[in-house]
Structure formats: C-alpha cells, structure tokens
Scaffold this active site. Structure first.
Site, PDB file in Angstrom:
ATOM      1  CD  GLU A 168      -4.652   4.095  -1.515  1.00 43.02           C
ATOM      2  OE1 GLU A 168      -4.952   4.389  -0.360  1.00 43.02           O
ATOM      3  OE2 GLU A 168      -5.446   4.275  -2.483  1.00 43.02           O
ATOM      4  CG  ASP A 228      -1.926   1.144   1.170  1.00 44.15           C
ATOM      5  OD1 ASP A 228      -2.957   0.964   0.506  1.00 44.15           O
ATOM      6  OD2 ASP A 228      -1.670   2.198   1.795  1.00 44.15           O
TER       7      ASP A 228
END
Length: 697
Positions: free
Chosen positions: A606, A563
């Site tokens: 993301e 992430d």
C-alpha cells in the site's frame, strides 16, 4: 567564316589577339593590384584617423567622469552637517571648473534635488524617474546620452551620473552633470582633418541610432548610407564605393562602438570617409596607360604574324595540293620532298610513307573482309544461344520469387512497382495486377523513410531519393494495407542493376505479432498490474536518473512516499476487492493532482512513491496536501458499501550530502514514520540535518 582566308591571315589574327589579350590581362592584373594596395593604404589611414578621434572622445568623457567621481568622493567623506552646508559650493565649483557642463545637480536617495546649478532641475524637483538617476543609484557610475535634447537637435548631450556614498560606503544620493552645447562645439573643433596626407578626409561622430552628431559642414548632407552596419559589435568596418546623401561615392571606415567607461551607454562611433574617385585617380591612370601599351603590342603582333605566315605558307601549300590530288583518287602521286623547314620536311616524308602504306593496306583489306563475315555469323549464333539461356534463368528466378515465404517486391528507379509476389499480396491485401505500375508510396508512407531535407522535384526523382536513403538497411517501418490500416513492417532494401537500369529489391515481413509481444513484455516488466503505475524497479530507475540530472544541473528534486492508513483493517473488514479499489483510487488521485513530468510508482503493498523534478519543498508539500485532502473527502464504493480511508505522506528534498536516490528514500520514509506517529492523515517533511562544527582547531 575564316576558312576562306589563307594561313598568313590566320597567323596575323592569332598573333594580334594573343598580344592584345596579354596586354589587357597584364593591365587588369597590375591595375587591380595597384588599386587594391592604394585602397588598403587609404583605408588604413582612415582607420587611424577614426581610431585617434575615438580615443580622444573616450579620454575626454572619462576625464569629465573622473571630475564627478572626485567631487562625489570628497563630498561623501564629510560629515552630514558639513556636507549639507558645502554641497551647493561643490555644485557651483563643478559648474565653473571647465565651462563644458550645461548643468550640475545633486539629488538625495529618494530622487529629490538638493543642490543644483541655475540651468539644472530646480531644487526640490523629483528626478527619480530620470534614467540617469536610476542608473546612477545602482551602479558605480553611468555615462549615457541625454534624453531631453530639444526636438531636431543634432548636437550631442551627455549625462554623467555617479553614486554619492558616505564614509561607510552607503549610497546616499546621486551627483549628475550634463555636457552641453559648449562641450559639443569644443569637441567638434578637436576632430582631426587632413592627417596622414589625407587632405580630403571627412570625420563624423554618430550617436547610438547611427545619426551624425559631430563633424565638418552641414550634418544633414552626411546621413550614413543604409549599407553601413548600425553601431554595435567589435572591430572596424570598411566599405568601398558607398553612395552618401550628396550623391558621391566614398571609401568609408567605421570604428566599433566607443566604450568611454565600463558602464557607458553612449553607443557612439567614429566614421571617416574619402571620395572614392579622387582617391583612386592615380591607380586608374596607371591602368589606362597599360591598356594603351597593349593596343600597340597587338598591332606589332599582327605584323610579325604576317611575315612568318609568308615564309611558312608556300611549302605547306605545295603539300596541300598533292594531298588534294591523292584524295581525288590519284594514288600514284608523290608528295614533294621539302627541306625548307625541318618540321615541313618531316611532314612531307611522313605523308609519302602514309601513301605507300595505304597502297599495301588496300590489298590486305579485301582479305580481312572475307574473314570478318564468317566471324559475324559465328558470333550471331552465340548470341542466340545466350539469349535462350537467359530466358531459362529468368523463368526459374520468377518461380523462386513467387513461392518465397517473405514478401519480395522489385521497384524501378522512379519508385514504381515491377514485381509483387504472392506473399506481398497476403501482407498488403493488394493483387499483383492491381498494384504493379503503381508508386511504392501506396504501401509505405514516405515519412517513414526519414528524409528531412526534401527539395521540390518530379515524382520519380523524389521516390528515387527516398529509396536511396535506406538502401543497404533493414528497418522497421509502418506499412499500409489496402483498407488503410497501418501495421509494423520489416523492410530490407538493396539496389542492383538489371537489364542496364537501376532497380531496388525489397524483402518484406509483417511483424505485427512480434511487436505486440515485445510491448506486452515491456508492460509486464515496468508496470504495476493493479494500478498501472510504474513498478518498484522501473520507478527506482527513473528516480535515480532524475537524481543524477538534478545533481548535474544544480536543480531541486523532491521525493514523496505515500502510505494508506490502516490498510490491513480495510482488507480485513471489507475484503481484498475493497483493498484493491482503494489502491486504484489512490493511484488515480496521484495522476490527477501531479504534473506530467512527475514520476509515480507503487513500491510496496500500500506504499507509493513520487519523484518531483525541479520542485521545491513548498511545491511538494502543496501537492502532497492536495492528494491527502482529496482522498480524505472521498468514499470508494465496493459491492454497494462505502469505504473511506486516509493517507500519510513523507517528504524529503535532495541535498548535497546525498549520494543516491536511496538516501532520499530513507529520509522520506523517516518523515512518513513521523506522520504516522503524529496521528496519520497528515504530511510530514524531513528536516535538513544541521552541519557539525569542527571544534578541534
């Protein structure tokens, strides 16, 4: 050439040949049967002798191994002080126990000889590199051929080594002994000869290389023939007519490799032989006597044939004379009525009837000839009309083929193009007059026809075999245009007969647009549009398949979730273009730093996931750290501005308690949360949960 002789000579020759053939056939069948049975009996006897010899050798080697095991067990049960004081006595006792040992030695666990007989390695000598020491230290016992025989020696040397264990079962040394020349001479004297009424049998024992080491007479004359398989395998090998080094042929039987004990490395086997000519002499004598009887029967058959021919030839000769006159045109001749034999009487009556019928049919033939000429003229007119109709139909068929939307191509049995319509011209770029008569391989490469077992042959036969492989199918292959460009082509091929020969009819469609549309749909359905990685659905399908494969084959599987840290801040500060550039750089670093077999997917805004088959925790952590450090050291340039960012990584390993890939995702996500909570820009791995102990009992 036999036509110049009469029936009498023919019958005599036929009877003689038939009788001789029967005699020879009987002789061959009986001779082969007797030879085969005798060969089986001899082979059975040889196998019995060989098996008994092998059993004796196995028992003798096992007895010596039991002596060492008994001595090692007794010595190991003593205390260290008593064992140190008595071990030389044990060695001397073993050396003198049977007179078969060349030497006896006892070595410590580090390979130093502690006690030894006079002919053994000296006390204090390092034997750790000896094969018997290494094997004896790691096995219950080992039986192997000696590696230090004098050069050119043909006598066997056998080393037996057993581990020496203390009272607690720990290995503290090795007890070893070598069975030497005296044992070999004693063993050679035990080999049986002349048993089971096989007085001319030779029995040999061969080593692991197939060389004779025990047996009667000079062993140099008993080198095994090359046709005899080398030691190894199971079962008994029987070979008849093998030529040995002395120039004689022998019936040879070789047993399987001797086992002696479970850890035996001897690889010996027993070979028994008996001279083939002497062994099979009774069967050959029986065959020769049968052949002689067949010759006598042939002479008697010729005599009987001559007598029968004399009785049959005279009435048949009268019939032959009358038939010759009729053939010359004397239709009024009557066949003689002969009643000597029933068959000849029937023949003469039948010939008379045939002559009478011939006279009647001659008159009818003249009437039929006139009617036949009329019918021939009518049939000729019908054929002309049918030909005109056929020409008309072929013209209509040609018009249909030329105006068809799909390509239509007709190919002959040799793979040469006969028909090439306008649609084919548009598809391939060839003109019909340029391609007709050429091979179909110019338009469709032969590898697309998927024949994997091609044999060398002429071009015509090769093309026909290729075409026969796809008849009755509709397939998508690669076509070749005039300019050499390849394109997807749909082909439906059928086979038919035209004008008495086999032809192939191909219906062709250019499906370039359809294939491109399918590829675009697949890309849209499986890839992330921004990064080109797998989308969430396609990644989960692949990861679930790897999870099932790892569970099935007991292989590891690591799952990483990556992430981007403070990604919302990047978007807010630099804009969404910068955010997109950051995600593309993250995807690129994943591709560069991972293996080809690893699966990479974008599963959120993301958030990225990686499945690493057959990777342990250390390998997964190394890959994650490599990606994290690469991204932390880089700057992404967007519209002249540099953007720096970091990532956090969570790792989970597949466990037995996991039911699906979702369980790994959940634990990897928890590890990612730990990395975020610990300050970001770091890698965290999910710790295996401890098993709960049931205290209910």
């Amino acid at each position: 050439m036999l036509e110049q002789f009469g029936l009498r000579v023919h019958l005599a020759i036929i009877f003689a040949i038939t009788t001789a053939l029967l005699g020879v056939t009987f002789g061959i069948v009986v001779g082969e049967s007797v030879s085969g049975e005798m060969e089986r009996r001899i082979a059975s006897g040889l196998a019995e002798v060989a098996d008994e010899t092998g059993t004796d050798i196995d028992q003798e080697v096992s007895a010596r191994a039991n002596d060492l095991n008994t001595a090692a067990a007794a010595l190991g049960s003593q205390s260290p002080e008593v064992r140190a004081a008595s071990r030389q006595g044990w060695v001397d006792a073993l050396q003198a126990s049977s007179g078969h040992y060349a030497w006896v030695a006892m070595a410590s666990l580090d390979g130093r000889v502690e006690s030894a007989s006079p002919t053994a390695p000296a006390v204090g000598e390092d034997v750790s590199r000896q094969p018997w020491f290494d094997k004896g230290r790691n096995r219950v016992e080992v039986i192997d051929e000696a590696a230090d025989l004098p050069a050119g020696s043909t006598r066997p040397g056998v080393v037996i080594a057993v581990p020496l264990r203390d009272r607690d079962g720990r290995v503290i040394g090795v007890v070893a002994a070598q069975l030497g020349r005296a044992w070999a001479e004693w063993l050679s004297a035990q080999i049986p000869h002349g048993e089971n009424d096989l007085t001319d049998v030779d029995v040999f024992v061969t080593d692991s290389l197939g060389r004779p080491i025990l047996g009667p007479g000079p062993l140099a004359l008993a080198q095994l023939p090359a046709e005899l398989p080398s030691p190894g395998g199971e079962g008994t090998v029987v070979r008849n007519g093998l030529t040995w080094a002395d120039g004689f042929q022998y019936l040879t039987v070789a047993t399987a490799r001797l086992t002696a004990r479970p850890n035996s490395g001897l690889g010996w086997r027993v070979v028994a032989r008996r001279e083939a000519r002497q062994a099979m002499a009774p069967a050959l004598a029986i065959r020769d006597r049968i052949f002689a009887i067949g010759g006598i029967l042939a002479v008697l058959g010729a005599a009987v044939g001559g007598i029968l021919a004399h009785r049959i030839a005279r009435p048949l000769g009268n019939l032959a004379d009358a038939a010759a006159r009729i053939r010359a045109g004397e239709l009024g001749v009557q066949m003689p009525q002969i009643r000597y034999f029933r068959e000849v009487s029937v023949l003469s009556s039948a010939l008379n009837s045939m002559v009478t019928s011939l006279r009647r049919n001659e008159a009818r033939l003249a009437v039929l000839n006139a009617g036949l000429e009329r019918r021939v003229a009518e049939r000729t007119a019908e054929i002309v009309r049918a030909h005109d109709q056929l020409v008309d139909r072929e013209g209509k068929l040609g018009a249909v083929i030329e105006t068809a939307i799909d390509g239509v191509m007709i190919i002959d049995a040799n793979g040469l193009i006969e028909t090439f319509n306008r649609a084919c011209e548009q598809i391939f770029g060839w003109q019909a007059d340029e391609i007709i008569g050429q091979s179909v391989m110019l338009l469709v490469p032969e590898d697309v026809l998927d024949l994997q077992h091609r044999q060398p042959s002429g071009a015509g036969a090769e093309s026909q075999r290729l075409l026969d492989g796809v008849v009755g199918q509709t397939r998508t292959v690669q076509g070749v245009r005039l300019d050499g460009a390849l394109f997807p082509l749909e082909v439906a091929l059928s086979q038919t007969d035209h004008a008495g020969k086999v032809v192939y009819v191909a219906i062709l469609r250019d499906i370039t647009a359809e294939v491109a549309a399918r590829e675009r749909m697949f890309t849209l359905a499986t890839q992330d549009g921004l990064t080109g990685l797998r989308n969430r659905r396609y990644f989960m399908e692949g990861a679930e398949a790897e999870f099932a494969r790892g569970r099935r084959h007991q292989r590891s599987l690591a799952l990483l979730i990556i992430d981007a840290d403070h990604f919302k801040q990047v978007n807010d500060t630099f804009g969404h273009n910068a955010g997109d550039a950051v995600l593309r750089r993250l995807a690129e670093m994943c591709r560069v730093n991972l293996r080809e077999i690893d699966l990479i997917g974008r599963i959120g805004g993301e958030e990225f996931a990686i499945a690493m088959p057959e990777a342990d925790l250390d390998a997964a952590r190394t890959a994650a750290e490599r990606i994290r450090s690469c991204l932390a050291d880089q700057t992404v340039m967007v519209d002249g501005e540099g953007v720096r960012f970091t990532v956090s990584v969570g790792i989970a390993m597949a466990e037995e308690r996991d039911n699906s890939i979702d369980d790994l995702m959940r634990r990897a996500d928890q590890a990612l949360y730990q990395a975020k909570h610990a300050g970001r820009n770091r890698v965290a791995a999910a710790i295996r949960a401890p098993r709960l102990i049931n205290n209910a009992k």
